[in-house]
Design an enzyme around this catalytic site. Structure first.
Site, PDB file in Angstrom:
ATOM      1  N   LYS A   1      95.231  36.333  33.411  1.00  0.00           N
ATOM      2  CA  LYS A   1      95.954  35.871  32.210  1.00  0.00           C
ATOM      3  C   LYS A   1      96.855  36.979  31.668  1.00  0.00           C
ATOM      4  CE  LYS A   1      94.414  35.852  27.704  1.00  0.00           C
ATOM      5  NZ  LYS A   1      93.748  35.514  26.456  1.00  0.00           N
TER       6      LYS A   1
ATOM      7  N   LYS B   1      97.869  40.460  25.550  1.00  0.00           N
ATOM      8  CA  LYS B   1      98.531  41.483  24.753  1.00  0.00           C
ATOM      9  C   LYS B   1      97.790  42.805  24.827  1.00  0.00           C
ATOM     10  CE  LYS B   1      97.529  38.924  20.438  1.00  0.00           C
ATOM     11  NZ  LYS B   1      96.270  38.929  19.887  1.00  0.00           N
TER      12      LYS B   1
ATOM     13  N   LYS C   1      83.647  40.342  26.872  1.00  0.00           N
ATOM     14  CA  LYS C   1      83.972  41.444  25.961  1.00  0.00           C
ATOM     15  C   LYS C   1      82.769  42.359  25.755  1.00  0.00           C
ATOM     16  CE  LYS C   1      87.757  39.359  23.339  1.00  0.00           C
ATOM     17  NZ  LYS C   1      88.196  38.916  22.019  1.00  0.00           N
TER      18      LYS C   1
HETATM   19  P1  AMP Z   1      94.918  36.061  21.371  1.00  0.00           P
HETATM   20  O1  AMP Z   1      95.958  36.853  22.057  1.00  0.00           O
HETATM   21  O2  AMP Z   1      93.623  36.085  22.083  1.00  0.00           O
HETATM   22  O3  AMP Z   1      94.823  36.312  19.889  1.00  0.00           O
HETATM   23  O4  AMP Z   1      95.415  34.553  21.502  1.00  0.00           O
HETATM   24  C1  AMP Z   1      96.146  33.833  20.543  1.00  0.00           C
HETATM   25  C2  AMP Z   1      96.463  32.449  21.059  1.00  0.00           C
HETATM   26  O5  AMP Z   1      97.362  32.559  22.171  1.00  0.00           O
HETATM   27  C3  AMP Z   1      95.245  31.683  21.575  1.00  0.00           C
HETATM   28  O6  AMP Z   1      95.411  30.318  21.293  1.00  0.00           O
HETATM   29  C4  AMP Z   1      95.286  31.935  23.048  1.00  0.00           C
HETATM   30  O7  AMP Z   1      94.621  30.940  23.766  1.00  0.00           O
HETATM   31  C5  AMP Z   1      96.796  31.929  23.316  1.00  0.00           C
HETATM   32  N1  AMP Z   1      97.113  32.733  24.488  1.00  0.00           N
HETATM   33  C6  AMP Z   1      96.921  34.065  24.641  1.00  0.00           C
HETATM   34  N2  AMP Z   1      97.330  34.483  25.854  1.00  0.00           N
HETATM   35  C7  AMP Z   1      97.798  33.378  26.493  1.00  0.00           C
HETATM   36  C8  AMP Z   1      98.349  33.143  27.782  1.00  0.00           C
HETATM   37  N3  AMP Z   1      98.494  34.133  28.664  1.00  0.00           N
HETATM   38  N4  AMP Z   1      98.721  31.885  28.096  1.00  0.00           N
HETATM   39  C9  AMP Z   1      98.579  30.867  27.204  1.00  0.00           C
HETATM   40  N5  AMP Z   1      98.064  31.029  25.976  1.00  0.00           N
HETATM   41  C10 AMP Z   1      97.665  32.253  25.612  1.00  0.00           C
END
Ligand code: AMP
Ligand code: TRP
Length: 327
Positions: A192, A195, A111
């Site tokens: 990955k 969002k 980041k």
């Molecule tokens: P974030 O979008 O970074 O706030 O992630 C929130 C939660 O969702 C965290 O536990 C991430 O590890 C999980 N997460 C986000 N994207 C993925 C993905 N593509 N596959 C599995 N887990 C995800």
């Protein structure tokens, strides 16, 4: 009873990756554990956010948690920034964390590379996350694989604090599912699903309407073979769709492989889209009902009271151990 806790940042529209990696695991655990789930809004501001958008998203993510099946009777649900003891605990932990340790975090490196002028908060982000986890003496932290290193540093910090000042924290463990730890981008299945992806066709959002879901699944990148089997190395696109379908249909991957033996990719994709549309439209109906109801506020009020009390207790204990006392 053992404790599980997780948080999600309200920084974008939640995707099926968030659902599979984090929310679904919490739903599966909520009957057997003392469960905590929160909106990580203080983590969100480690990167620039527009206040009006952030405010809206906090409420949306809360409504989505519950619409997805997080039961407010079985979970303590709250907004992180309403717990003022968390940044206090985080500061005490920061003073017990090495700069080198924090700057080695993979997510920080990635980041900080992307932003010429990044905030100090981006560096201390994992320590704030350690505060989230440690105030509660959390046993398990359900996350996607990208957050594993952050749970591990929380454990290291806790262990060092215990050794320096005496037993204060329970050591947490990440909980990562075997299948679905990393749901992949639909357009580039080596990456990955995120969002924050720039290409809207890369991810399925939990609030996408059915026609969009269908279009995105039908256009997902696959390979030039025609056999539907799980092989993440050689067939990342198909393997990703199998994983997604398996979670949303509660069928095993091998059952799906059997069901689609000899069938073509189009047929398989239509099935994946059907399964997703059915489940997501249930979630969306509940979401609409919740979004503007008082119920959300009542749930958060109850949740934050409990979280604040527990965090205050841990903060006082830490201060005491560290000699931050007047008499
Ligand atoms: P974030 O979008 O970074 O706030 O992630 C929130 C939660 O969702 C965290 O536990 C991430 O590890 C999980 N997460 C986000 N994207 C993925 C993905 N593509 N596959 C599995 N887990 C995800
Ligand atoms: N950093 C996590 C993410 O981006 C969100 C988060 C903040 C979290 N604090 C946490 C997750 C504590 C689990 C436990 O996904």
């Amino acid at each position: 009873m053992q404790k599980v806790l997780t948080g999600l940042q309200p920084t974008g529209e939640l995707t099926i990756g968030n659902y599979i990696g984090s929310i679904k695991q919490m739903i599966e655990l909520q009957n057997d554990y003392d469960s905590y789930i929160f909106i990580a809004d203080l983590h969100a501001i480690t990167l620039p956010q527009q206040p009006e958008v952030l405010k809206k998203r906090i409420r949306e993510v809360l409504a989505l948690y519950i619409a997805c099946g997080i039961d407010p009777e079985k979970n303590t649900i709250y907004v992180q920034s309403e717990n003022e003891y968390i940044p206090c605990i985080s500061w005490l932990l920061e003073c017990n964390t090495y700069y080198g340790e924090a700057s080695r975090m993979i997510q920080f490196k990635e980041k900080s590379k992307k932003n010429a002028n990044f905030s100090v908060g981006l560096l201390t982000y994992p320590i704030l996350m350690a505060a989230d986890i440690l105030y509660l003496d959390t046993d398990y932290v359900p996350v996607g694989i990208d957050q594993k290193q952050h749970v591990e540093i929380a454990r290291d910090i806790a262990d060092r604090f215990n050794k320096t000042y005496g037993e204060t924290f329970h050591l947490p463990q990440p909980l990562i599912r075997n299948s679905g730890a990393k749901i992949k981008d639909l357009k580039d299945p080596t990456k990955k699903m995120s969002k924050s992806s720039e290409n809207p066709n890369s991810s399925i959002r939990l609030l996408d309407p059915p026609e969009k879901i269908r279009k995105k699944i039908m256009a997902a990148t696959t390979d030039s073979e025609s056999s539907i089997h799980y092989d993440p190395e050689k067939k990342p696109g198909i393997s990703n769709l199998l994983t997604i379908c398996s979670v949303f249909s509660n069928q095993s991957i091998s059952d799906l492989e059997n069901q689609f033996k000899g069938k073509n990719y189009g047929e398989f994709k239509r099935y994946v889209a059907d399964v997703l549309c059915e489940k997501l439209s249930e979630i969306q109906t509940k979401y609409e009902q919740l979004l503007n109801s008082n119920q959300l506020d009542e749930i958060c009020e109850k949740g934050i009271q409990k979280a604040r009390e527990l965090a205050k207790e841990k903060y006082e204990l830490m201060k005491d151990k560290m000699g931050l006392i007047r008499k």
